[in-house]
Design an enzyme around this catalytic site. Sequence first.
Site, PDB file in Angstrom:
ATOM      1  N   SER A 141       0.252  -1.194   0.133  1.00  0.00           N
ATOM      2  CA  SER A 141      -0.329  -0.230  -0.062  1.00  0.00           C
ATOM      3  C   SER A 141       0.892   1.264   0.246  1.00  0.00           C
ATOM      4  O   SER A 141       0.205   1.935  -0.031  1.00  0.00           O
ATOM      5  CB  SER A 141      -0.615  -0.084   0.846  1.00  0.00           C
ATOM      6  OG  SER A 141      -0.101   0.062   2.335  1.00  0.00           O
ATOM      7  N   HIS A 162      -3.647  -4.072  -5.123  1.00  0.00           N
ATOM      8  CA  HIS A 162      -3.641  -3.290  -3.634  1.00  0.00           C
ATOM      9  C   HIS A 162      -5.454  -3.986  -3.343  1.00  0.00           C
ATOM     10  O   HIS A 162      -6.065  -3.450  -3.291  1.00  0.00           O
ATOM     11  CB  HIS A 162      -3.371  -2.358  -3.791  1.00  0.00           C
ATOM     12  CG  HIS A 162      -3.600  -1.193  -1.951  1.00  0.00           C
ATOM     13  ND1 HIS A 162      -4.264  -0.182  -1.758  1.00  0.00           N
ATOM     14  CD2 HIS A 162      -3.580  -2.184  -1.123  1.00  0.00           C
ATOM     15  CE1 HIS A 162      -3.971  -0.080  -0.741  1.00  0.00           C
ATOM     16  NE2 HIS A 162      -3.912  -0.893   0.060  1.00  0.00           N
ATOM     17  N   GLU A 174      -6.674  -2.072  -6.017  1.00  0.00           N
ATOM     18  CA  GLU A 174      -6.018  -1.137  -6.940  1.00  0.00           C
ATOM     19  C   GLU A 174      -5.756  -2.021  -7.727  1.00  0.00           C
ATOM     20  O   GLU A 174      -4.194  -2.608  -7.264  1.00  0.00           O
ATOM     21  CB  GLU A 174      -5.571  -0.150  -5.778  1.00  0.00           C
ATOM     22  CG  GLU A 174      -6.529   0.690  -5.663  1.00  0.00           C
ATOM     23  CD  GLU A 174      -6.184   1.605  -5.222  1.00  0.00           C
ATOM     24  OE1 GLU A 174      -5.936   3.301  -4.803  1.00  0.00           O
ATOM     25  OE2 GLU A 174      -4.558   1.236  -4.050  1.00  0.00           O
ATOM     26  N   ASN A 212      -4.589   5.783  -1.582  1.00  0.00           N
ATOM     27  CA  ASN A 212      -4.230   6.739  -0.020  1.00  0.00           C
ATOM     28  C   ASN A 212      -3.497   7.966  -0.602  1.00  0.00           C
ATOM     29  O   ASN A 212      -3.761   8.650   0.444  1.00  0.00           O
ATOM     30  CB  ASN A 212      -3.242   5.766   0.462  1.00  0.00           C
ATOM     31  CG  ASN A 212      -3.476   5.039   1.058  1.00  0.00           C
ATOM     32  OD1 ASN A 212      -4.555   5.257   2.066  1.00  0.00           O
ATOM     33  ND2 ASN A 212      -3.165   3.548   1.056  1.00  0.00           N
TER      34      ASN A 212
END
Length: 522
Positions: A141, A162, A174, A212
Site C-alpha cells: 500500500s 492492492h 487497485e 491513499n
Amino acid sequence: MTVTDAAGGPSGQSGPSGTGAVAPGRTVAVVGAGTMGQGIAQVALLAGHRVRLHDAAPGQAETGAEAIRTRLDRLVEKGRLEEGARRAAARRLTCTAEVAELADSALVVEAVVEDLAVKQELFRALEEVVADDCLLATNTSSLSVTAVAGALRRPGRFVGLHFFNPAPLLPLVEVVSGFATDEAAAARACETARAWGKTPVRCADTPGFIVNRIARPFYAEAFAVHEERGADPATIDAVLRECGGFRMGPFELTDLIGQDVNEAVTRSVWESFFRSPKFEPSPVQRRLVESGRLGRKSGHGWYPHGPGAERPEPHTAPAAEPPPQIVVEGDLGPAGALTALWREAGITVREEDGDRGPRVLLPSGGQLALADGRMSAESRDVVYFDLALDYRAAARVALSASEATGRETLRQSIGLFQALGKKVSVIGDVPGMIVARTVAMLVDAAADAVAKGAASPEDIDTAMRLGVSYPVGPVEWGHRLGRAWAHELLDELHARVPTGRYAPSLGLYRQSYATTKGDQAS
C-alpha cells in the site's frame, strides 16, 4: 512463454496466460499469512482456486489457515456459505514451508511486511521456481511497485494488487502498473480480481496509488481546522458527516484505523512526493502518536475509548428566531437549493440581481454567504455558511463568524438554518470552513491525478466511493460544483495561506479555464 497441456506441467498452466482471468481450479499462492494474506487467500479459495499459504515465520501459515477455516465456518453459520462449499474450500487450502513448493502457481500474491528489501528478496526467490507465465503481484500500500519489480529479471509480469482490509468484505482492488509492467499482465490481474467478485480500478505506480493519495486532504484539512482553533474534533466530525455526507468524520476514522497507521501513510506519501506542502503531515497528529494515543487499540486517540468512555458532543447553537424576510442577491450556485427551502419554511424571500457576488441580505443589515475561502473578519458584518452535499438532506450546517460580526446577524443566520430543521454549529473564523475546503482539495487532488495520468476519472471516482465510502466521487463532485468554484476557493485560500498547500494544481487550472471559456462561448 511456456505452454503446457491440460494436465499441467511444472508451471501448472493449462494454456497461454493471455489477458483473461486466472482460471478457477488453478493454484494461487499467497505469501504472508497475516490479516491481509488470510483475507486474500479466503477470497481466492471461494473463487474456486487451490490456495497455497506460505509464511517465513514458523507455524504462521498454519495459524493463518486455521483462522481462514474458522471464518468459513462462521459464513456457514450465518447462512452465507453452503456446507459443501465450505468443505471443498477447506480441502483446497494447504500450507507450505518452502518457496519451492509454490512452483505450480499461476498467480502469487505477496502480503508480507512493508519493507522493500524483504519484498525484493522474496520475489527473486519466487522467480527462480515459478514458470515464466506465472503472474506476480504485491499487495503493498505504500511502496513503489516499480521498485519492488526492479529486482526481477522479467518485471513485465509484475503488478500491484492492492486489496483493502478486510479483503473478503471490501470490493475495491487497485491494480497498479509499474514502470515495466506489461499491459497483458495488468489486464489479467484486473480480470482475475473481477472474477473474484471484486471491483478493480487501474492506476499508475504513483505514491499512494489512488485512494491513499487522494484521501489525504480529508484528514489534513480537518486537522488544520482544529490546529487553527476553528472547531473541536467532535464538531468537525459532525459537520463532515451531517453536512458533507461522509460516512465517518476524519477524527473518528483515524481513531479506528490507528493514528500511527494513518500518520505513517501520510508521511510516506509526503516523502514520496518530495515533501510537497499539499501532503504535509499534521503536527498535532504527530504529537498524538508520540504520546501513545493511537485510537481505539490503545484506549484513547482524539476521543476516549473503552468501557464507560463518553463521546464528546459537537457544538450545537441554541434556538434562535429566523428573520421573517430576506433578500437573495445573485445566484447562490452550489447553495441554490436554499432559496426554495427557505420559502417552504415560511420565510419571505425576495430575489434580486447583484453585482457584489451571491449573498443573502438580512434584516440586521448584515449578510450571509457561502464559504468561498475568505474570512468574516475581512468584511463588515458577514456570516459564512458551509458547503453541503445536499442542503435538503443535511442534518447540520456550520456557520463561521468573526468577533466583529454583529450578534444579531449571527442570530438571524442561525435561525434561518434552524427554520429548515437543521442543527447549527458555529465555528471560528477559518477560511474555507470545513466541508468547502475539504471538498475543494479533494477535487483538486483528483484533477491533479487525472492530469498526470495516475488514473482515469471513472476509476478515481469508483475507488473513492468503494475504498473509503465517499458519498460522491471527487471528479463527479467537481462537475456538480463547477470546477471554477473549487479553483476560486483554493485561490482565495492560497492568498491567505501562501505555503503552496492550497495553490490550485495545473490540472484543476486547465479544467477551470476550459469551463470558464466554455461558459463564455455559450
